[in-house]
Scaffold this motif. Structure first.
Motif, PDB file in Angstrom:
ATOM      1  N   ASP A  69       0.854  -1.180   0.000  1.00  0.00           N
ATOM      2  CA  ASP A  69       0.000   0.000   0.000  1.00  0.00           C
ATOM      3  C   ASP A  69       0.892   1.233   0.000  1.00  0.00           C
ATOM      4  O   ASP A  69       1.603   1.484   0.970  1.00  0.00           O
ATOM      5  CB  ASP A  69      -0.905  -0.023   1.238  1.00  0.00           C
ATOM      6  N   ASP A  70       0.890   1.966  -1.096  1.00  0.00           N
ATOM      7  CA  ASP A  70       1.740   3.157  -1.247  1.00  0.00           C
ATOM      8  C   ASP A  70       3.205   2.851  -0.972  1.00  0.00           C
ATOM      9  O   ASP A  70       3.906   3.595  -0.270  1.00  0.00           O
ATOM     10  CB  ASP A  70       1.256   4.290  -0.337  1.00  0.00           C
ATOM     11  N   GLY A  71       3.672   1.706  -1.480  1.00  0.00           N
ATOM     12  CA  GLY A  71       5.076   1.354  -1.362  1.00  0.00           C
ATOM     13  C   GLY A  71       5.480   0.716  -0.044  1.00  0.00           C
ATOM     14  O   GLY A  71       6.646   0.407   0.160  1.00  0.00           O
ATOM     15  N   ARG A  72       4.537   0.511   0.859  1.00  0.00           N
ATOM     16  CA  ARG A  72       4.893  -0.153   2.125  1.00  0.00           C
ATOM     17  C   ARG A  72       4.062  -1.410   2.287  1.00  0.00           C
ATOM     18  O   ARG A  72       2.926  -1.487   1.830  1.00  0.00           O
ATOM     19  CB  ARG A  72       4.738   0.808   3.298  1.00  0.00           C
ATOM     20  N   LEU A  73       4.658  -2.393   2.944  1.00  0.00           N
ATOM     21  CA  LEU A  73       3.971  -3.663   3.176  1.00  0.00           C
ATOM     22  C   LEU A  73       3.012  -3.517   4.345  1.00  0.00           C
ATOM     23  O   LEU A  73       3.368  -2.976   5.390  1.00  0.00           O
ATOM     24  CB  LEU A  73       4.992  -4.763   3.459  1.00  0.00           C
ATOM     25  N   VAL A  74       1.790  -4.007   4.120  1.00  0.00           N
ATOM     26  CA  VAL A  74       0.709  -3.841   5.095  1.00  0.00           C
ATOM     27  C   VAL A  74      -0.019  -5.178   5.247  1.00  0.00           C
ATOM     28  O   VAL A  74      -0.334  -5.838   4.261  1.00  0.00           O
ATOM     29  CB  VAL A  74      -0.295  -2.769   4.604  1.00  0.00           C
ATOM     30  N   TYR A  75      -0.247  -5.565   6.505  1.00  0.00           N
ATOM     31  CA  TYR A  75      -1.122  -6.702   6.765  1.00  0.00           C
ATOM     32  C   TYR A  75      -2.545  -6.173   6.868  1.00  0.00           C
ATOM     33  O   TYR A  75      -2.804  -5.220   7.603  1.00  0.00           O
ATOM     34  CB  TYR A  75      -0.772  -7.396   8.092  1.00  0.00           C
ATOM     35  N   GLU A  76      -3.453  -6.790   6.128  1.00  0.00           N
ATOM     36  CA  GLU A  76      -4.878  -6.477   6.245  1.00  0.00           C
ATOM     37  C   GLU A  76      -5.514  -7.631   7.006  1.00  0.00           C
ATOM     38  O   GLU A  76      -5.454  -8.783   6.575  1.00  0.00           O
ATOM     39  CB  GLU A  76      -5.508  -6.292   4.872  1.00  0.00           C
ATOM     40  N   ILE A  77      -6.103  -7.322   8.151  1.00  0.00           N
ATOM     41  CA  ILE A  77      -6.646  -8.313   9.062  1.00  0.00           C
ATOM     42  C   ILE A  77      -8.153  -8.129   9.170  1.00  0.00           C
ATOM     43  O   ILE A  77      -8.628  -7.000   9.296  1.00  0.00           O
ATOM     44  CB  ILE A  77      -6.035  -8.156  10.476  1.00  0.00           C
ATOM     45  N   GLU A  78      -8.898  -9.230   9.129  1.00  0.00           N
ATOM     46  CA  GLU A  78     -10.331  -9.217   9.442  1.00  0.00           C
ATOM     47  C   GLU A  78     -10.497  -9.967  10.752  1.00  0.00           C
ATOM     48  O   GLU A  78      -9.969 -11.064  10.921  1.00  0.00           O
ATOM     49  CB  GLU A  78     -11.150  -9.904   8.348  1.00  0.00           C
ATOM     50  N   LEU A  79     -11.243  -9.365  11.667  1.00  0.00           N
ATOM     51  CA  LEU A  79     -11.409  -9.913  13.009  1.00  0.00           C
ATOM     52  C   LEU A  79     -12.874  -9.892  13.392  1.00  0.00           C
ATOM     53  O   LEU A  79     -13.574  -8.909  13.118  1.00  0.00           O
ATOM     54  CB  LEU A  79     -10.579  -9.063  13.972  1.00  0.00           C
ATOM     55  N   LEU A  80     -13.347 -10.959  14.009  1.00  0.00           N
ATOM     56  CA  LEU A  80     -14.722 -11.073  14.484  1.00  0.00           C
ATOM     57  C   LEU A  80     -14.724 -10.867  15.990  1.00  0.00           C
ATOM     58  O   LEU A  80     -14.085 -11.621  16.725  1.00  0.00           O
ATOM     59  CB  LEU A  80     -15.288 -12.454  14.135  1.00  0.00           C
ATOM     60  N   ASP A  81     -15.464  -9.841  16.479  1.00  0.00           N
ATOM     61  CA  ASP A  81     -15.491  -9.596  17.923  1.00  0.00           C
ATOM     62  C   ASP A  81     -16.599 -10.410  18.598  1.00  0.00           C
ATOM     63  O   ASP A  81     -17.377 -11.106  17.937  1.00  0.00           O
ATOM     64  CB  ASP A  81     -15.583  -8.098  18.243  1.00  0.00           C
ATOM     65  N   ALA A  82     -16.663 -10.338  19.917  1.00  0.00           N
ATOM     66  CA  ALA A  82     -17.619 -11.133  20.702  1.00  0.00           C
ATOM     67  C   ALA A  82     -19.069 -10.780  20.399  1.00  0.00           C
ATOM     68  O   ALA A  82     -19.966 -11.591  20.636  1.00  0.00           O
ATOM     69  CB  ALA A  82     -17.339 -10.952  22.191  1.00  0.00           C
ATOM     70  N   ARG A  83     -19.314  -9.592  19.870  1.00  0.00           N
ATOM     71  CA  ARG A  83     -20.680  -9.163  19.549  1.00  0.00           C
ATOM     72  C   ARG A  83     -21.078  -9.513  18.115  1.00  0.00           C
ATOM     73  O   ARG A  83     -22.144  -9.130  17.648  1.00  0.00           O
ATOM     74  CB  ARG A  83     -20.818  -7.662  19.801  1.00  0.00           C
ATOM     75  N   GLY A  84     -20.193 -10.228  17.408  1.00  0.00           N
ATOM     76  CA  GLY A  84     -20.507 -10.659  16.050  1.00  0.00           C
ATOM     77  C   GLY A  84     -20.190  -9.636  14.979  1.00  0.00           C
ATOM     78  O   GLY A  84     -20.573  -9.812  13.827  1.00  0.00           O
ATOM     79  N   ARG A  85     -19.491  -8.574  15.343  1.00  0.00           N
ATOM     80  CA  ARG A  85     -19.116  -7.566  14.356  1.00  0.00           C
ATOM     81  C   ARG A  85     -17.765  -7.915  13.741  1.00  0.00           C
ATOM     82  O   ARG A  85     -16.871  -8.399  14.415  1.00  0.00           O
ATOM     83  CB  ARG A  85     -19.032  -6.187  15.006  1.00  0.00           C
TER      84      ARG A  85
END
Length: 105
Positions: A69-85
Motif C-alpha cells: 500500500d503506497d510502497g509499504r507492506l501492510v497486513y490487512e486483518i479481518e477480526l470477528l469480535d464477541a458481539r458478532g461484528r
C-alpha cells in the motif's frame, strides 16, 4: 461430430477447472512470499501481527493478507469480535503499527 462435441466439452471443463484453481495457486505464492519476508526479517510474523491486532480489538482472526500500500507492506486483518461484528484493520507489516481500523458493513 460427436468427437468434436466431446472434445469441446472436455476443453470447457478443463478451462473451468483451471479458472477455479487459479486463486489457490495464487494463495500458495502469497504464503511462500510471506514466509520468505518473515524469515528475512522484513515483516513481523503472523503471531506477532495477530497479537497486535488483538491488542486493538479482542476477537477471532478471520483472514489475513499481506499487501503493498503506497510502497509499504501492510497486513490487512479481518477480526470477528464477541458481539458478532467484523472489523477490518491495516497494520504496518514491519512495525505492527495500526494504520487503519474500521467496522465492516
Amino acid at each position: 461430430m460427436k468427437t468434436r462435441a466431446l472434445l469441446l466439452l472436455l476443453l470447457g471443463s478443463a478451462m473451468a477447472c483451471a479458472v477455479a484453481l487459479a486463486p489457490l495457486a495464487h494463495a500458495d505464492d502469497d504464503d511462500k512470499r510471506i514466509r520468505r519476508l518473515q524469515r528475512s526479517g522484513e515483516v513481523l510474523s503472523l503471531d506477532q501481527i495477530f497479537n497486535r491486532a488483538r491488542a486493538v480489538k479482542q476477537g477471532r482472526i478471520l483472514d489475513a493478507d499481506l499487501d503493498e500500500d503506497d510502497g509499504r507492506l501492510v497486513y490487512e486483518i479481518e477480526l470477528l469480535d464477541a458481539r458478532g461484528r467484523v472489523w477490518e484493520m491495516k497494520l504496518d507489516a514491519r512495525t505492527g503499527r495500526l494504520i487503519e481500523l474500521e467496522q465492516d458493513d
